[in-house]
Design a protein around this motif. Structure first.
Motif, short mmCIF file in Angstrom:
data_model
loop_
_atom_site.label_atom_id
_atom_site.label_comp_id
_atom_site.label_asym_id
_atom_site.label_seq_id
_atom_site.Cartn_x
_atom_site.Cartn_y
_atom_site.Cartn_z
N ALA A 324 97.12 -9.97 51.93
CA ALA A 324 96.06 -10.74 52.56
C ALA A 324 95.00 -11.17 51.54
CB ALA A 324 95.40 -9.92 53.66
N ASP A 325 94.94 -10.48 50.40
CA ASP A 325 93.96 -10.80 49.37
C ASP A 325 94.52 -11.69 48.27
OD1 ASP A 325 91.64 -9.38 50.29
OD2 ASP A 325 92.70 -7.52 49.84
N PHE A 326 95.74 -12.15 48.42
CA PHE A 326 96.33 -13.02 47.40
C PHE A 326 95.67 -14.40 47.44
CE2 PHE A 326 99.29 -16.31 46.04
CZ PHE A 326 99.69 -15.83 44.80
N TYR A 327 95.39 -14.95 46.27
CA TYR A 327 94.93 -16.34 46.20
C TYR A 327 95.32 -16.94 44.86
CZ TYR A 327 90.93 -14.35 43.62
OH TYR A 327 90.13 -13.67 42.74
N ASP A 328 95.49 -18.24 44.85
CA ASP A 328 95.80 -19.02 43.66
C ASP A 328 95.25 -20.42 43.95
OD1 ASP A 328 96.80 -20.45 41.53
OD2 ASP A 328 98.78 -19.52 41.59
N GLU A 329 94.03 -20.68 43.50
CA GLU A 329 93.31 -21.88 43.90
C GLU A 329 92.73 -22.61 42.69
OE1 GLU A 329 92.89 -23.06 46.94
OE2 GLU A 329 93.57 -21.38 48.19
N ASP A 330 92.69 -23.94 42.80
CA ASP A 330 91.90 -24.75 41.88
C ASP A 330 90.52 -24.89 42.48
OD1 ASP A 330 93.88 -25.12 39.98
OD2 ASP A 330 94.64 -26.95 40.91
N VAL A 331 89.55 -24.22 41.86
CA VAL A 331 88.20 -24.13 42.41
C VAL A 331 87.30 -25.16 41.72
CG1 VAL A 331 86.21 -22.61 42.71
CG2 VAL A 331 88.52 -21.72 42.97
N LYS A 332 86.51 -25.86 42.51
CA LYS A 332 85.67 -26.93 42.00
C LYS A 332 84.25 -26.43 41.68
CE LYS A 332 88.91 -30.00 42.57
NZ LYS A 332 89.60 -30.60 41.39
N ASP A 333 83.64 -27.11 40.71
CA ASP A 333 82.23 -26.92 40.36
C ASP A 333 81.92 -25.44 40.11
OD1 ASP A 333 81.81 -29.65 40.64
OD2 ASP A 333 81.42 -29.46 42.78
N ALA A 334 82.62 -24.86 39.15
CA ALA A 334 82.53 -23.43 38.87
C ALA A 334 81.57 -23.16 37.72
CB ALA A 334 83.91 -22.87 38.56
N VAL A 335 80.55 -22.34 37.99
CA VAL A 335 79.55 -21.95 37.00
C VAL A 335 79.72 -20.46 36.74
CG1 VAL A 335 77.09 -21.80 36.48
CG2 VAL A 335 77.97 -23.74 37.81
N ARG A 336 80.14 -20.10 35.53
CA ARG A 336 80.42 -18.71 35.20
C ARG A 336 79.14 -17.95 34.86
NH1 ARG A 336 84.58 -15.38 33.00
NH2 ARG A 336 86.10 -17.08 32.91
N ILE A 337 79.01 -16.72 35.40
CA ILE A 337 77.83 -15.90 35.10
C ILE A 337 78.19 -14.50 34.58
CG2 ILE A 337 76.24 -17.16 36.59
CD1 ILE A 337 76.68 -15.08 38.75
N THR A 338 79.48 -14.12 34.56
CA THR A 338 79.91 -12.89 33.89
C THR A 338 81.25 -13.13 33.22
OG1 THR A 338 81.23 -11.91 35.69
CG2 THR A 338 78.84 -11.45 35.70
N THR A 339 81.53 -12.31 32.20
CA THR A 339 82.85 -12.38 31.56
C THR A 339 83.93 -11.89 32.50
OG1 THR A 339 81.71 -11.79 29.52
CG2 THR A 339 84.09 -11.81 29.44
N SER A 340 83.59 -10.92 33.35
CA SER A 340 84.59 -10.31 34.23
C SER A 340 85.07 -11.26 35.32
CB SER A 340 84.04 -9.03 34.86
OG SER A 340 82.89 -9.30 35.65
N GLY A 341 84.40 -12.39 35.51
CA GLY A 341 84.92 -13.39 36.42
C GLY A 341 84.05 -13.74 37.60
N THR A 342 82.75 -13.51 37.52
CA THR A 342 81.85 -13.90 38.60
C THR A 342 81.39 -15.33 38.37
OG1 THR A 342 81.05 -11.62 38.67
CG2 THR A 342 79.78 -13.26 39.89
N PHE A 343 81.54 -16.17 39.40
CA PHE A 343 81.15 -17.57 39.34
C PHE A 343 80.28 -17.91 40.55
CE2 PHE A 343 84.96 -17.51 36.79
CZ PHE A 343 84.85 -18.55 35.89
N VAL A 344 79.49 -18.97 40.40
CA VAL A 344 78.90 -19.67 41.53
C VAL A 344 79.72 -20.94 41.66
CG1 VAL A 344 76.83 -20.73 42.49
CG2 VAL A 344 76.62 -18.73 40.99
N HIS A 345 80.34 -21.17 42.85
CA HIS A 345 81.27 -22.30 42.95
C HIS A 345 81.40 -22.80 44.38
CE1 HIS A 345 84.45 -19.86 44.82
NE2 HIS A 345 84.24 -18.94 43.89
N ALA A 346 82.06 -23.93 44.51
CA ALA A 346 82.34 -24.49 45.83
C ALA A 346 83.39 -23.64 46.54
CB ALA A 346 82.83 -25.93 45.69
N ALA A 347 83.14 -23.33 47.82
CA ALA A 347 84.08 -22.52 48.61
C ALA A 347 84.19 -23.10 50.02
CB ALA A 347 83.61 -21.08 48.66
#
Length: 417
Positions: A324-347
């Motif tokens: 249920a937690d699987f995802y594989d998406e092309d995410v738009k307007d992604a602003v990275r704020i950590t190396t580990s993978g935290t972004f502010v983005h369109a959802a």
């Protein structure tokens, strides 16, 4: 959603700068002494000697090879004083790197000149000395030597560069290809100058996600807009440990732009954007769900991309499409704020819960139009401060998480105390 992207680059190749230290003038009434010793025989090839009245000694000795890049260059005179000394490379280093000229200083009596920096590995250097005896007779001495090539090298990636305009939270950062053992030697070669003056300190960090070691210069408080910052890193020839040398100097100037700080309230599900202390927008958001909460604390915009492929497998959440937690998406307007993978983005898939609940895998999601506005505005170095999460405060080395440390905690990370 979240994703790991690791950006690496190699060190800069900077042009060599030929620096001369002019240290005095001969007394009036003298004459040029030439480049040979008419009192004691001709000098050997590659070096010329001063008249007996002013004898010059250069270390390393003429024609010496395999000189350690960190060895001092010294010039001493007896029977006179030193007027000028230059130590310049004869051409590119053996590996094609642009080598550095060597600077130094005289003692008060102008009897000894000593270098004050390291040299580029694998480089031939020429020392030119002008000396004068008590009668004012001037003479020139020339000597050559070569530094040992680096059997092993270390690379460094600086941030920011290229006269960038950045946000108020971006530290000066040097990331190393290999761990640095002699941190003090590296730190002593670094200098930050600012206009207006700013207090701050170097600190050593290791990114918990990538394992990359870096040294950052963080001001005690956020930068003020309009501040000009210059980095001078005299790194060429420094042994970072075990004979692994740095080969290039770094010099760059950048400027601080708008003070853009965004506050994410994960309980209220809002993101409030401020510029120079004034609120300009407030958005509805959906952050990390209880199983995958968003980091608390102060984070800094690292980069932004119009489209980023994000997968659950890349952050070890789910590898099977049946999850249920699987995802594989092309995410738009992604602003990275950590190396580990935290972004502010369109959802857009979470549109129904924006402003209501947290439903992501750790990122901060927004409506498509809101995400585009934030993306267009975001600048590297902007701050995003989150509160209200059940997760811990972001690690100091995860992106530019050092803003979560007090001034004293940060200063304690310097190798120089």
């Amino acid at each position: 959603m979240s994703q790991i992207r690791i950006l690496r680059s190699r060190g800069l190749a900077l042009p060599a700068v030929l620096l001369a230290v002019v240290l005095g003038a001969a007394a009036c009434g003298g004459h040029d002494g030439g480049t040979s010793d008419d009192r004691g025989g001709a000098p050997g090839k590659g070096a010329s000697a001063a008249p007996a009245g002013a004898r010059v000694n250069v270390t390393p000795a003429a024609h010496r090879t395999g000189v350690a890049p960190g060895a001092p260059v010294t010039v001493a005179v007896t029977g006179g004083t030193l007027a000028a000394v230059t130590v310049t490379p004869d051409g590119p280093a053996s590996d094609g790197v642009s080598p550095v000229a060597v600077t130094g200083a005289l003692d008060q009596a102008r009897h000894t000149w000593t270098s004050d920096r390291t040299m580029t590995p694998g480089t031939s250097y020429t020392v030119k000395v002008t000396a004068a005896d008590a009668a004012g007779h001037r003479t020139q001495t020339t000597s050559t030597f070569a530094t040992a090539a680096a059997a092993r090298v270390n690379g460094v990636t600086p941030t920011p560069l290229n006269h960038a305009v950045v946000g108020v939270g971006l530290p000066v950062s040097l990331a190393f290809d290999k761990p640095v053992v002699d941190r003090a030697a590296v730190e002593r070669a670094l200098r930050i100058t600012t206009s207006p003056p700013v207090q701050g300190s170097w600190g050593w960090l290791t990114d918990p996600t990538t394992g990359i070691q870096r040294v950052d210069w963080r001001p005690d408080n956020y930068w003020k807009p309009g501040t000009t910052v210059t980095l001078t890193a005299r790194l060429s020839g420094i042994d970072t440990g075990g004979g692994r040398y740095l080969r290039r100097d770094i010099h760059d100037t950048f400027r601080i732009g708008t003070a853009r700080i965004s506050y994410a309230d994960l309980r209220a599900h809002t993101l409030r954007v401020t510029e120079n202390g004034r609120t300009v927008k407030t958005f509805k958001i959906s952050a990390g769900r209880p199983a995958y909460p968003t980091w608390n604390g102060r984070m800094v915009v690292m980069e932004k991309q119009s489209t980023v492929r994000m997968t659950s497998a890349s952050v070890a959440i789910a590898t099977s499409k049946d999850s249920a937690d699987f995802y594989d998406e092309d995410v738009k307007d992604a602003v990275r704020i950590t190396t580990s993978g935290t972004f502010v983005h369109a959802a857009p898939w979470n549109a129904a819960v924006m402003g209501v609940s947290n439903a992501s895998h750790g990122c901060i999601g927004m409506d498509t139009a809101d995400a585009r506005w934030f993306f267009d505005r975001a600048t590297r170095g902007d701050l995003v401060i989150t509160s209200g999460s059940t997760r811990a405060t972001v690690d100091k080395g995860n992106g530019y998480g050092e803003w979560n440390l007090s001034v004293d905690q940060w200063r304690a990370l310097s190798a120089l105390g």
